[in-house]
Design an enzyme around this catalytic site. Structure first.
Site, mmCIF file in Angstrom:
data_model
loop_
_atom_site.group_PDB
_atom_site.id
_atom_site.type_symbol
_atom_site.label_atom_id
_atom_site.label_comp_id
_atom_site.label_asym_id
_atom_site.label_seq_id
_atom_site.Cartn_x
_atom_site.Cartn_y
_atom_site.Cartn_z
ATOM 1 N N HIS A 186 0.775 -1.378 0.088
ATOM 2 C CA HIS A 186 0.011 0.049 -0.166
ATOM 3 C C HIS A 186 0.810 1.160 -0.007
ATOM 4 C CE1 HIS A 186 -3.384 -2.630 0.968
ATOM 5 N NE2 HIS A 186 -2.462 -3.192 1.860
ATOM 6 N N SER A 311 16.774 15.303 -19.951
ATOM 7 C CA SER A 311 15.582 16.173 -20.002
ATOM 8 C C SER A 311 16.217 17.411 -20.804
ATOM 9 C CB SER A 311 15.319 16.674 -18.694
ATOM 10 O OG SER A 311 14.768 18.079 -18.844
#
Ligand SMILES: O=C(O)C[C@H](Nc1ncnc2c1ncn2[C@@H]1O[C@H](COP(=O)(O)O)[C@@H](O)[C@H]1O)C(=O)O
Length: 478
Positions: A186, A311
């Site tokens: 979770h 990038s």
């Protein structure tokens, strides 16, 4: 300038354009010319069987009045598909432009080659054209060709690429079998595992799919326009056509004989195969996402490629683009494979032609997957565990030792040790909601009435050593 005026033609889709290098191995088996070449192979092998017979009929001609081929004639017939190149493709296309029937165009192409045969091959003459496509419906040729093309593509291209991923993961699972790793269930810190064991889970899952593929059947039929051998019997009533059909599909085509069909082979094997490949795609999609998130966490570091830009604006970045590309291409592959699986198993009454159009996309479906496999492999080869991050994550989460402590308390209580009641609640009180240090864990253990052996065992635990038998479980990944 119009892009459509440029030669060679600009590809519309990325599989044949931008990504052609990665998908090219499939062209040999799943392109349009590959299908037409395979159709020619099926047509000439059928002629050879009809003329020369088989063991089951005493090696006599199946069709009366046909002279058996000599070795040289057989070699010539087999050279027709093998020599099918650029010129042949254009010639076939010219026939198809007139017939508007692709299999009929194959038949006429073979007729052309018969016309051009050397004179000394006396049985390769005008009369032989009658034997081309004898008693066949186009689907007899198509289903066998497609099954063989797909089988070859799977065996020679897709499965080796898939196996390479499994082998790579298995080697890494072995290498990192004892490398501890904080788990997240979770998204929250949970019982630690090892990096190798987590990779081995994928190896185990993928190996199951590989085994399904190894037992995959590829079915074929050759039984005429509605699967009854009607024309065969009307023309040659004394022939055991069922035996001829079984011999051809099984021994000459290397497929599993389907005895009972409408006009079309029912395509159930294709649905089964594409479901398996789609399932394998989805497992690998899960792997891509997991690794992407490990990279984001810093658990895996990427090796920067010299000269490559991460990038365009943020110079510090190395982006996990290989995993993202693989993720996207697995999704595209699944959507096509799922459509193929769902639609190919239906046909109106004895046939409709929707399957013909759909099956032209098998190359795209497997192509997207092959492209994804290519990028996944490159991505996996460019990452390595970052031990500093891994150690820091474990050291910052001593609360994960709450589970072994409360479980050991339960065992002690079951053995009758006093003061071990409400173990879960006691540990919860200590652990939940605040940061837990090594010292706090030790102090808690000291405060409980553990027997000395259990206390020592628990105190020896650290988040990094609390990995159970994860290292040994890796051995089960085959
Ligand atoms: O043996 C036969 O041809 C029997 C015939 N059934 C057909 N079986 C197989 N192919 C056929 C059939 N009909 C058409 N075509 C040809 O299929 C091609 C379909 O083209 P596409 O939609 O691009 O896949 C395209 O080339 C079509 O011409 C029937 O009447 O039952």
């Amino acid at each position: 300038m119009k892009l459509t005026d440029i030669t060679p033609a600009i590809a519309l889709t990325p599989l044949d354009g931008r990504y052609h290098k990665a998908t090219a191995p499939l062209v040999e088996f799943l392109s349009e010319p590959a299908l037409n070449r395979e159709r020619m192979r099926v047509e000439v092998e059928w002629m050879i069987l009809l003329a020369n017979g088989f063991e089951g009929n005493g090696n006599r001609p199946v069709v009366d009045g046909v002279t058996p081929f000599t070795d040289a004639e057989i070699a010539f017939l087999r050279s027709i598909p093998e020599d099918f190149g650029a010129e042949g493709i254009a010639r076939h296309a010219a026939h198809e432009a007139v017939t508007h029937h692709d299999v009929k165009a194959v038949e006429y192409y073979i007729d052309d080659q018969i016309d051009a045969a050397p004179a000394e091959l006396s049985n390769i003459n005008d009369r032989l054209k009658t034997l081309v496509h004898f008693a066949c419906t186009s689907e007899d040729i198509n289903n066998l060709s497609i099954a063989r093309c797909v089988k070859n593509a799977m065996e020679q291209v897709w499965t080796p690429a898939f196996t390479a991923i499994i082998d790579h993961l298995a080697a890494k699972a072995d290498e990192y079998r004892a490398k501890p790793l904080l788990s997240l269930t979770h998204g929250q810190p949970a019982t630690p595992t090892t990096l190798g064991k987590e990779l081995a889970v994928y190896v185990y899952r993928l190996n199951r799919q590989l085994r399904h593929l190894a037992s995959q059947e590829y079915l074929g039929k050759i039984n005429g326009a509605t699967g009854t051998f009607g024309a065969h019997l009307a023309a040659c009533p004394d022939v055991d056509w069922i035996a001829v059909s079984r011999e051809f599909v099984t021994n000459r085509m290397g497929l599993t004989w389907n005895p009972l069909t409408t006009q079309i082979e029912s395509h159930d094997w294709q649905a089964e195969l594409y479901s398996t490949v789609s399932h394998a795609n989805r497992i690998m999609h899960n792997l891509c996402v997991d690794v992407w998130m490990y990279i984001s966490r810093g658990v895996f570091a990427q090796v920067p490629v010299k000269g490559a830009t991460g990038s365009s604006t943020m110079p510090h970045k190395v982006n996990p683009i290989r995993f993202e590309n693989a993720e996207a291409n697995f999704e595209l592959s699944c959507s096509l494979l799922d459509t193929l699986s769902a639609t190919l198993v239906e046909s109106r009454w004895q046939r409709d032609l929707t399957d013909s159009t759909t099956q032209r996309n098998i190359g795209s479906a497997l192509g997207y997957s092959l492209l994804a496999l290519h990028n996944l492999k490159g991505g996996l080869e460019s990452i390595h565990p970052n031990d500093v991050v891994i150690a820091r994550e474990l050291d910052e989460n001593w609360e994960v030792l709450g589970e072994p402590i409360q479980t050991a308390m339960r065992a002690c209580e079951l053995r009758g040790l006093p003061g071990m009641d409400k173990p879960y609640e006691k540990v919860k009180e200590l652990m939940r909601g605040h940061e837990i240090s090594k010292e706090a864990v030790e102090a808690f253990i000291d405060q409980q009435a553990f027997d000395p052996e259990t206390a020592a065992r628990l105190k020896a635990l650290t988040p990094a050593s609390y990995t159970g038998v994860a290292d040994r479980l890796v051995d089960f990944d085959r």
